[in-house]
Scaffold this motif. Structure first.
Motif, PDB file in Angstrom:
ATOM      1  N   GLU B 469      38.788  16.940  72.161  1.00 15.46           N
ATOM      2  CA  GLU B 469      38.933  15.878  71.420  1.00 15.46           C
ATOM      3  C   GLU B 469      40.094  15.159  71.639  1.00 15.46           C
ATOM      4  N   LEU B 470      40.437  13.733  71.205  1.00 14.10           N
ATOM      5  CA  LEU B 470      41.539  12.945  71.409  1.00 14.10           C
ATOM      6  C   LEU B 470      42.739  13.425  70.529  1.00 14.10           C
ATOM      7  N   ASP B 471      42.250  14.064  69.352  1.00 19.88           N
ATOM      8  CA  ASP B 471      43.647  14.658  68.589  1.00 19.88           C
ATOM      9  C   ASP B 471      43.851  16.128  69.017  1.00 19.88           C
ATOM     10  N   GLY B 472      43.287  16.573  69.979  1.00 17.58           N
ATOM     11  CA  GLY B 472      43.705  17.775  70.402  1.00 17.58           C
ATOM     12  C   GLY B 472      42.953  19.107  70.121  1.00 17.58           C
ATOM     13  N   SER B 473      41.881  18.569  69.138  1.00 16.95           N
ATOM     14  CA  SER B 473      41.029  19.771  68.927  1.00 16.95           C
ATOM     15  C   SER B 473      39.926  19.946  69.854  1.00 16.95           C
ATOM     16  N   VAL B 474      39.068  21.132  69.681  1.00 13.27           N
ATOM     17  CA  VAL B 474      37.997  21.268  70.609  1.00 13.27           C
ATOM     18  C   VAL B 474      36.707  21.533  69.915  1.00 13.27           C
ATOM     19  N   THR B 475      35.626  20.895  70.457  1.00 16.68           N
ATOM     20  CA  THR B 475      34.260  21.022  70.060  1.00 16.68           C
ATOM     21  C   THR B 475      33.645  21.835  71.153  1.00 16.68           C
ATOM     22  N   ALA B 496      39.720  29.242  72.599  1.00 17.27           N
ATOM     23  CA  ALA B 496      41.139  28.845  71.884  1.00 17.27           C
ATOM     24  C   ALA B 496      42.323  29.838  72.775  1.00 17.27           C
ATOM     25  N   GLU B 497      41.827  31.096  73.394  1.00 19.07           N
ATOM     26  CA  GLU B 497      42.897  31.863  73.907  1.00 19.07           C
ATOM     27  C   GLU B 497      43.199  31.090  75.338  1.00 19.07           C
ATOM     28  N   GLU B 498      42.206  30.623  75.741  1.00 16.66           N
ATOM     29  CA  GLU B 498      42.433  30.189  77.332  1.00 16.66           C
ATOM     30  C   GLU B 498      43.078  28.854  77.145  1.00 16.66           C
ATOM     31  N   LEU B 499      42.913  28.112  76.159  1.00 19.26           N
ATOM     32  CA  LEU B 499      43.581  26.603  76.233  1.00 19.26           C
ATOM     33  C   LEU B 499      44.928  26.827  75.272  1.00 19.26           C
ATOM     34  N   GLY B 500      45.391  27.873  74.777  1.00 18.20           N
ATOM     35  CA  GLY B 500      46.658  27.889  74.425  1.00 18.20           C
ATOM     36  C   GLY B 500      46.471  27.371  72.789  1.00 18.20           C
ATOM     37  N   LEU B 501      45.332  27.285  72.245  1.00 15.51           N
ATOM     38  CA  LEU B 501      45.158  26.971  70.784  1.00 15.51           C
ATOM     39  C   LEU B 501      45.219  27.904  69.977  1.00 15.51           C
ATOM     40  N   GLU B 502      45.013  27.729  68.603  1.00 13.69           N
ATOM     41  CA  GLU B 502      44.538  28.571  67.370  1.00 13.69           C
ATOM     42  C   GLU B 502      43.066  28.467  67.357  1.00 13.69           C
ATOM     43  N   ALA B 562      51.809  27.352  81.788  1.00 21.74           N
ATOM     44  CA  ALA B 562      50.828  28.164  80.871  1.00 21.74           C
ATOM     45  C   ALA B 562      50.762  27.369  79.552  1.00 21.74           C
ATOM     46  N   LEU B 563      49.731  27.574  79.062  1.00 22.26           N
ATOM     47  CA  LEU B 563      49.042  27.125  77.649  1.00 22.26           C
ATOM     48  C   LEU B 563      49.502  28.005  76.417  1.00 22.26           C
ATOM     49  N   LYS B 564      49.988  27.630  75.599  1.00 26.01           N
ATOM     50  CA  LYS B 564      50.174  28.572  74.336  1.00 26.01           C
ATOM     51  C   LYS B 564      50.786  27.647  73.273  1.00 26.01           C
ATOM     52  N   ASN B 565      50.594  27.863  71.794  1.00 28.26           N
ATOM     53  CA  ASN B 565      51.253  27.208  70.630  1.00 28.26           C
ATOM     54  C   ASN B 565      50.886  25.747  70.788  1.00 28.26           C
ATOM     55  N   ASP B 583      48.910  15.378  74.207  1.00 27.38           N
ATOM     56  CA  ASP B 583      49.450  14.479  75.097  1.00 27.38           C
ATOM     57  C   ASP B 583      48.798  14.564  76.378  1.00 27.38           C
ATOM     58  N   VAL B 584      48.345  15.730  76.862  1.00 27.80           N
ATOM     59  CA  VAL B 584      47.800  15.822  78.074  1.00 27.80           C
ATOM     60  C   VAL B 584      46.464  15.320  78.026  1.00 27.80           C
ATOM     61  N   ILE B 585      45.728  15.479  76.946  1.00 27.71           N
ATOM     62  CA  ILE B 585      44.289  15.245  76.698  1.00 27.71           C
ATOM     63  C   ILE B 585      44.341  13.552  76.826  1.00 27.71           C
ATOM     64  N   LYS B 586      45.059  12.988  76.133  1.00 28.96           N
ATOM     65  CA  LYS B 586      45.507  11.615  75.883  1.00 28.96           C
ATOM     66  C   LYS B 586      45.560  10.881  77.529  1.00 28.96           C
ATOM     67  N   HIS B 587      46.355  11.710  78.240  1.00 28.65           N
ATOM     68  CA  HIS B 587      46.408  11.269  79.436  1.00 28.65           C
ATOM     69  C   HIS B 587      45.102  11.289  80.404  1.00 28.65           C
ATOM     70  N   LEU B 588      44.470  12.478  80.073  1.00 23.78           N
ATOM     71  CA  LEU B 588      43.156  12.882  80.932  1.00 23.78           C
ATOM     72  C   LEU B 588      42.264  11.545  80.465  1.00 23.78           C
TER      73      LEU B 588
END
Lengths: 295, 770
Positions: B469-475, B496-502, B562-565, B583-588
């Motif tokens: 999602e454009l706010d950095g969350s994931v569906t 979440a683990e792979e994308l460095g998210l909670e 790497a992806l974390k936090n 920010d990376v998502i927005k660029h994509l």
């Protein structure tokens, strides 16, 4: 059968006073009393009940009273919830066998709904509180428009599901007289799981005088067609010196007296074995709680 | 670049934990709609009969009744039994699935008619107005009787009552027995048991604004929508199940339950329809675990080496085939036990009877043979005067060992480690002979092995989709039915683990047949293995895209990122090169990249084996367990009390520690009382114990603290080396309990149910003999 609904049609009444309740009982046929509903509602769903009206007694203030009386006696309104009784300090300290019976019953949620009055008036042979109420010389107060009767608990149970209550009467209070000092009591029940109806239960209350039994009252549950006061056994122990041999002899007599049946929970034969074990245990524990030493 | 794991292996709160703890979670019965009707099933009064006549006229005339359906009203009343497979297997595996009874009735509670009415009371009344004439037949209720020449024919086709025969052989059993110093032979019997989920079968359905028959039914197998469509005479894309979190399944909601009846009543009336089974209806009509009659003959040398084992199994399939052949494959495969035995013969046969049909129940055929084979080990040890632990140690399977089918398991075999760990914990203090109150103390353990993942010849697969999602969350979208085991949450955790998210950054949308990718069934302990791998694949592919974009933005090579936090950062210069994930998502997105990814994971594929001589790999891998039990037996009453339970498993890799320990503990509670208490009291096809006041299960007050031991060998085929844990968790507890009773009083019980009454009798006769 669909236990998700109550198919039967009936009138529901909730009197606000004892007077009104007794009027309803005098004027209406086939009234069933709703106190906690933990048995009544299940029966309504599973087998139906011959009933024209259901009278909810939870709106009657007197029946929800739990009060101390003369000495260390106790008067318990018939609509008092089991969980409230078990939390009353006098129950745990003075009527420990009743306390043990309450704690052995069903689950917290069922005890939050169920009542002492309901457990007795339902007159199940397996009623856990029946034994302690009998052994503590409990008196059941039955009220109707024509007056008040006081029935000793041991005479209250007639047969499975049948009690001394007349159709126009309401069980209003359970009176437990004061307990003398040097008294020990024990309730023991065996079920299949912790939250179960008894395969067998046994209650004994012993008053001690030195090494002798001053008085004794014993009762058995799930051991006959009704909760039974073991009168002859109890009376024969009066004045006897308490010994291990006496306990062995007594429990053998008890196993010979009771008239258990085979049912879903176990067999008559097993019940006769079981009662010897739990009764022996109860006698020795009650005696020790009375301050006596077993020889 | 792979860095240290952030979420995997931790006790993470599941995404739905708070809703469930606070009672906010909606289950099947919580849904309703305006204008909704109530559905109800008329069931057979007799276990064996011929349906002579049905007259529904009076029921139809009752005010408030909107539909009464019988077999003649069902567009396609008969099909083969499916349970979500993507491949037609055929052969003897897929038996008759009959929606409503016609002709010969095979069990009590078989569905005869359906009613939809304005209220549950009216529906109930209507059932009583349906007139049914039966010709009552004798029936057969024991599979051993059903297999005899001239037995009553359950199906009525006169072709005998055999459902399937299978065989696994290895070595030369006859020759091997001649070389044995001791031969131990025993008959074992296991009972059917009830799944006892909190939530009974239920749900609702309606026709949506596009004319689609839409269901909201809790099930383990969303893919039943295909069979429903076929029965309704509709294309697959016109029947949709949105699913609801399931209040417990344990295999009982693997076969079709209410969803077919609801769909038929919705189609007929055009109105929303709800159907929820009462506890009694649920217990009487859904499947049970297959009762098995097992004969074990085992030969060993005097130094405790098992040379030969011959097993024969008779299974009661009950009234219809359902999952019997599949369960039978599992029983046959697991029958030799956890040991390297050079000469083995396992023969199994399943038979129709007029009992309630038997089908999936947590363990799927493994617990029965595990009970027998682990009881057998303690009997052999007693005969050899050898410590049962030592006997096991001398015979357990190790990595690289060949199973009797010739299959060498792919994953790690941790049996030796499990055995030693549980033995050490169980005997950390020396065992007293008696407790101070006089009760005898018994200690014992048992090993278990059970496959995870479906039979290879089903060609199993799973798909998971993620969208940035454009706010950095994931569906996350996954057609995974969540039974309460955390099947959905674990996917969010992996992503979440792979994308460095909670974990809270990933929201799972689950179990919608037409809007979430199909994950396959929540059965066979397969979701972590199959959908976990699909989620991992989807996330890793997406991660590559994110890192490439971040590399382009930062000038840092991909393999240094790497992806974390919620950041992409350089592992060398984390302070200077760090870009927020969002920010990376927005660029994509600005660059027109696809922000959605679906990935599919396929299990190994094999062909259907020769059932007369099963060879090769049947399932991808195996989970190993060990249970230790200390209990007290009251010799005066026969009552047992569990004092300590130790549950150990090689989970391969723990993903969510809370869920994994929860499965281990739940498995113990599920089966510790199966051999000693749970009893449906089936009498001539009638289930006498049809409620929780007659069919007792333990409550929290009966269960001692369970000590969990989780080994993480990394040797599994799931994500991060995980193995499946759901079903294996209940496998070896039952024999451990009965072995501990034997240890306490010297009497071994081989036939369930081992009640206090039987224990007391055994103690008395044992003492008399002495």
């Amino acid at each position: 059968m669909n236990t998700m609904i109550i198919e039967q049609e009936f009138e529901y009444v909730k009197p606000g006073s004892l007077f009104e309740a007794l009027d309803i009982l005098a004027q209406t046929n086939n009234v069933k009393i709703y106190a906690g509903g933990t048995d009544l509602i299940v029966k309504l769903k599973t087998s139906g009940i011959n009933m024209d009206a259901m009278m909810d007694i939870n709106g009657i203030p007197e029946l929800s009273e739990l009060t101390a009386s003369g000495g260390n006696g106790l008067v318990i309104g018939s609509a008092v919830k089991l969980s409230r009784i078990e939390k009353h300090p006098a129950v745990k300290s003075n009527y420990s066998a009743l306390f043990e019976a309450l704690m052995s019953m069903a689950s917290v949620s069922v005890r939050n709904m169920g009542t002492l009055g309901g457990n007795l008036a339902n007159a199940s042979p397996a009623a856990d509180t029946a034994g302690p109420v009998i052994c503590y010389k409990g008196i059941l107060e039955l009220m109707s428009r024509s007056g008040i009767r006081e029935v000793p608990a041991e005479d209250f149970f007639i047969s499975s599901g049948v009690s001394a209550i007349r159709p126009d009467e309401l069980l209003t209070r359970i009176k437990l007289p004061a307990v003398n000092k040097n008294t020990g009591a024990k309730f023991i029940k065996t079920g299949r799981v912790k939250s179960d109806i008894a395969k067998v239960s046994f209650t004994v209350v012993i008053e001690r005088e030195g090494s002798k039994i001053k008085s004794c009252r014993a009762a058995a549950g799930s051991a006959a067609a009704k909760p039974v006061y073991l009168r002859t056994v109890s009376e024969s122990l009066k004045g006897r010196i308490m010994t291990r041999e006496l306990i062995t002899e007594t429990v053998d007599r008890i196993a010979g007296i009771i008239e258990p049946i085979d049912d879903q929970r176990t067999t008559a034969e097993y019940r006769k074995e079981l009662i010897k074990v739990i009764a022996a245990d109860a006698f020795s524990k009650a005696w020790s709680l009375s301050g006596g030493k077993l020889i | 670049m792979r860095t240290e794991l952030n979420l995997i292996g931790k006790p993470v709160s599941r995404h739905d934990a708070w809703a469930k703890a606070k009672g906010d979670q909606l289950f099947s019965d919580d849904w309703s709609m305006p204008g909704m009707l109530f559905g109800k099933v008329l069931r057979s009064k007799y276990p064996a009969a011929v349906l002579k006549r049905i007259d529904t006229k009076k029921a139809e005339e009752l005010p408030g009744v909107k539909a009464v359906l019988t077999a003649k009203d069902v567009p396609v009343n008969e099909d083969v039994t499916k349970f979500g497979q993507m491949r037609d297997v055929g052969g003897g595996f897929e038996g008759l699935y009959r929606v409503l009874a016609s002709g010969r009735i095979r069990s009590k509670s078989e569905a005869i008619a359906l009613v939809a009415a304005e209220s549950p009371e009216t529906a109930e009344e209507a059932l009583k107005l349906i007139e049914v004439d039966y010709e009552v037949l004798e029936g057969v209720f024991d599979p051993r009787e059903a297999l005899k020449e001239g037995a009553y024919s359950v199906t009525g086709d006169g072709c005998g009552n055999v459902i399937m025969r299978t065989k696994i052989c290895d070595g030369n059993i006859e020759e091997a027995f001649k070389k044995c110093d001791v031969i131990v032979e025993n008959d074992y019997e296991t009972t059917p048991n009830e799944h006892a989920y909190l939530e009974t079968e239920g749900g609702m359905g309606w026709i949506d604004e596009n004319g689609v028959i839409t269901l909201r039914v809790g099930t383990q197998v969303l893919e039943h929508y295909r069979t429903i469509a076929k029965v309704l005479g509709l294309p697959h894309n016109k029947v949709r199940n949105i699913g609801v979190p399931v209040g417990g399944g344990f295999g009982g909601k693997e076969d079709i339950t209410v969803e077919m009846y609801i769909a038929l009543l919705v189609q007929k009336t055009g109105r929303p329809v709800k159907m929820v089974w009462s506890r009694e209806e649920s217990i009487e009509s859904h499947s049970k675990r297959h009762p098995e009659y097992l004969h074990y003959k085992t030969g060993a040398t005097k130094d405790g080496k098992i040379l030969a084992q011959e097993v024969s199994i008779v299974m009661d399939g009950g009234s219809y085939t359902y999952l019997t052949p599949w369960v039978q494959m599992y029983s046959t495969f697991a029958a030799p036990g956890c040991y390297k035995i050079p000469n083995v013969s396992v023969k199994s046969v399943s038979a129709f009877t007029n009992n309630t049909f038997n089908s999936a129940n947590r363990g799927f055929g493994a617990p029965q043979v595990n009970f027998a084979s682990e009881r057998q080990m303690d009997e052999i040890a007693a005969r050899l005067n050898l410590d049962p632990v030592e006997l096991r140690r001398r015979n357990v399977l190790h990595d690289g060992d060949r199973l009797p089918s010739g299959h060498v398991p792919r994953g790690h075999i941790a049996l030796k480690e499990l055995l030693d760990k549980v033995n050490k914990e169980l005997n950390r203090s020396s065992k007293p002979d008696r407790l101070p109150d006089g009760r005898k103390v018994g200690r014992a353990l048992a090993l278990g092995h059970m496959v995870y993942g479906r039979l290879n010849f089903l060609h199993d697969s799973s798909r998971v989709s993620i969208r940035l999602e454009l706010d950095g969350s994931v569906t996350l979208r996954a057609g995974v039915p969540d039974l309460g085991g955390g099947q959905a949450s674990v996917l969010a955790q992996i992503v979440a683990e792979e994308l460095g998210l909670e974990i809270e950054d990933v929201h799972p949308y689950i179990m919608d047949t037409h809007l979430t990718p199909l994950c396959g069934t929540t059965t066979a302990t397969r979701q972590l293995y199959m959908s976990g791998n699909a989620a991992l694949k989807a996330a890793v592919q997406m991660k590559e895209k994110i890192l490439e974009k971040a590399s382009a933005l930062s000038g840092c090579p991909v393999n240094m990122l790497a992806l974390k936090n919620r950041k992409v950062y350089s592992v060398i210069e984390p302070e200077t090169i760090s870009i927020p994930f969002v920010d990376v998502i927005k660029h994509l997105s600005n660059d027109g990249e696809v922000l959605e990814n679906i990935a599919q994971f396929n299990a190994p594929f094999t062909e259907v084996p020769d059932l007369n001589d099963i060879k090769g790999e049947l399932n991808p891998d195996i989970t190993y367990t060990c249970h230790g039990v200390e209990l007290a037996v009251d010799e005066q009453t026969g009552k047992i009390e569990l004092l300590r339970v130790i549950a150990a498993a090689d989970a391969g890799r723990v993903i969510n520690r809370n869920s994994c320990e929860g499965q281990l503990e739940g498995g113990c509670v599920y089966h510790a009382w199966w051999p000693t208490m749970e009893d449906l009291k089936q009498e001539n096809g009638i289930t006498m114990a049809n409620s929780f006041s007659t069919y007792l299960i333990p409550t929290a007050a009966d269960v001692p603290d369970i000590e969990s031991i989780l080994i993480e060998s990394g040797g599994g085929l799931g994500p991060y080396g995980a193995k499946g844990i759901g079903e294996p968790a209940d496998n070896s507890i039952a024999p451990a309990v009965v072995n501990a009773i034997r240890d306490a009083i010297g009497v071994g019980f081989n036939k369930m149910t081992v009640t206090p009454e039987k224990i007391l009798n055994a103690v008395l006769s044992f003492k008399n003999k002495e």
